[in-house]
Structure formats: C-alpha cells, structure tokens
Scaffold this motif. Sequence first.
Motif, mmCIF file in Angstrom:
data_model
loop_
_atom_site.group_PDB
_atom_site.id
_atom_site.type_symbol
_atom_site.label_atom_id
_atom_site.label_comp_id
_atom_site.label_asym_id
_atom_site.label_seq_id
_atom_site.Cartn_x
_atom_site.Cartn_y
_atom_site.Cartn_z
ATOM 1 N N SER A 120 0.878 -1.268 0.111
ATOM 2 C CA SER A 120 0.057 -0.070 0.123
ATOM 3 C C SER A 120 0.936 1.152 0.004
ATOM 4 N N ILE A 123 2.126 1.967 -3.564
ATOM 5 C CA ILE A 123 1.050 2.406 -4.207
ATOM 6 C C ILE A 123 0.675 3.727 -4.141
ATOM 7 N N VAL A 124 0.399 4.306 -2.691
ATOM 8 C CA VAL A 124 -0.141 5.449 -2.383
ATOM 9 C C VAL A 124 0.812 6.385 -1.736
ATOM 10 N N LEU A 217 -9.629 -2.105 -11.875
ATOM 11 C CA LEU A 217 -9.830 -1.881 -10.517
ATOM 12 C C LEU A 217 -10.101 -3.349 -9.885
ATOM 13 N N GLY A 220 -6.950 -5.255 -9.694
ATOM 14 C CA GLY A 220 -5.856 -4.754 -8.959
ATOM 15 C C GLY A 220 -6.363 -5.250 -7.511
ATOM 16 N N GLN A 224 -4.197 -7.714 -4.823
ATOM 17 C CA GLN A 224 -3.930 -7.192 -3.135
ATOM 18 C C GLN A 224 -4.589 -7.970 -2.326
ATOM 19 N N VAL A 249 0.141 -5.392 -10.355
ATOM 20 C CA VAL A 249 -0.890 -4.482 -9.448
ATOM 21 C C VAL A 249 -0.060 -3.070 -9.140
ATOM 22 N N ILE A 252 -0.972 -1.316 -12.517
ATOM 23 C CA ILE A 252 -2.489 -1.113 -12.464
ATOM 24 C C ILE A 252 -2.783 0.290 -11.836
ATOM 25 N N TRP A 253 -2.387 0.253 -10.845
ATOM 26 C CA TRP A 253 -2.394 1.761 -9.826
ATOM 27 C C TRP A 253 -1.773 2.936 -10.347
ATOM 28 N N VAL A 256 -4.479 3.691 -13.205
ATOM 29 C CA VAL A 256 -5.545 4.440 -12.289
ATOM 30 C C VAL A 256 -5.248 5.879 -12.106
ATOM 31 N N LYS A 257 -4.179 6.065 -11.394
ATOM 32 C CA LYS A 257 -3.745 7.529 -10.836
ATOM 33 C C LYS A 257 -3.508 8.261 -12.035
#
Length: 295
Positions: A120, A123-124, A217, A220, A224, A249, A252-253, A256-257
Amino acid sequence: MVKVRNDSIFSVIGSYVDWDVKSLLLFLAIFILTTDYIKNRRPASFPPGPWALPVVGNIFTVDHSRTHKSLTELGRRYGDVFSRRMGSEWMVVLNRFEVLKEALVTQGDSLAERPDLPLSVEIVHKLGINFSNGNPWKQQRFALSTLRNFGLAKKSLEPVILDEFTYCAEEFISQKGKPFNPHLTINNSVSNIICPLIFGHRFEYVDEMFLKMMKLLPKGLQIQGSIWAQFYNSFPLLMRRLPGPHQTVLQIWIEVKDFIRGEVEEHKQNWDPSDQRDYIDCYLNEIQMVNDTRH
C-alpha cells in the motif's frame, strides 16, 4: 601405490568438505530458526491464534482465494479476537459486528493508528484518507464531510441513482433478450453514481477509458488480496526485485492514478473557487487555502 595414496587423500578431503558444508548448512538452519523464534515470538499481550511457521508465519494458513471465510473459520477455533503472523509482522483479526463496533467505535481512539503495509505504501506513498494515519489522516478528513455535502449517504442522492438505473435498464434492453453477463454493466452503474460526486459527470458505458478502469480496478483489488500481496508485505525488499502479479498491481494503480490525474488537470483549466461543482473542485480549493495560509 602413489596413485592409491593420492586417491585416498582426495577421498578424505572430499568427505571432510562434504561434512563441512553439511555442518555449515545445519548451523545456518538452526541459527535462522532460533533467531526467528526469539525475535518473532507471539507477543505476550497478543490474543491466541494458529501456530506460525518459521520465517513465513501464517501466510499458508489462510486460503487467499477466500480470505474472509478462512479468517471466519479461524475465529470459530480461536475466538472472535485472534492473532496471526505474516512474515515477521504480527496482526490481530477481529470477527463479528459487535467486536468490530467495540474496537473501531467505542475504542476508536486507541486503535486509530494502523501499521504500514509495504504494498500500500508503494502504491499511495502513505497519502489519501484510506492509507494514512495520525496528522495526515486528520488533514484528509474534510473529504468525508465534502462528500456528504454532495449527497453521499443522503436521500438527496436518490435522483442520481434513479437516473443511472434508467441508463442501466436501457443497456439491458439493448441486449434484446440475448444471454449476457451483467457484471460489468452493473459495476459501471454503481461507479457512475459516485462519479458525479467526484468528477462532476458520469461516464458513458461505451467510454473506452472508463471501461478500462472498470476492468483494472477489480483485478488490482483481487491481486492485493492474494498470497502475492502477502509475500510482498512480508518480504518487500525481496519481492520488489522479483517478477509476479505484485508487479502487475503496481502498474495497474499507476494507470488508475494517471486517469484521475487527467481529470484533475481538466478541472484546473476551468476551476472557479466560488463554484465548487464536485469533490475535485473542493480538494483544489482546500489546497489553495493551505498554500495561502503558509504564505
């Protein structure tokens, strides 16, 4: 005689080297197991739970294709509150609504902090309301009140839901009675109820980018929740360098971002602080207010 003597010497040396390697491997195995036991024992204050394997812990205890059911089954055996180990990290699992309410509502302040999951974080980067803790989380809380102001969880959202139901029904009718999988259409409909709050508009069901997001989504989120994500969270330094679905994954994110970033850039082009149309407008306004305060 010399040849026989040399063969005997090499045989002795080879036997010695062979036992020396075995001894070294045996020592390393005992050392790793002992170190793992001392360092990663179940903390005394933790609730009971399944016995953990050395190094990997309980990664293989749970069926990751049906994680929620596996954890519920473990809850029946060890109680509504039990602990399990993923790699070197211990975690506590809560079962049943009453237990969750006690923990997250009654004892909410005590359980406000969450451990960082490496996947996580990758990813973020500890940003956003879902994956932040402490002060960063408090700074993002305005998002909840903003979404409520736009109608989330309120009856004022009902017209949007009814309109989207009409689009969904038209899509079903367009199939002219032929068999089809409604899964993607229903996902599109549900997403389009939220999209006007976030982006200020809905997306047509034939929009290629929107369809791509609707497919990415779930994929992904599925990865996860898989064992690959558990391995990544347990051994991030190793898994970061190995191929596998965990690398998928991350990609993928990124896509998405990029999609969300494109929507934000469009908002910036015609953004009016006095006319906040959706969540992105409110977020841009919040950023502007913070920047003005700092200067």
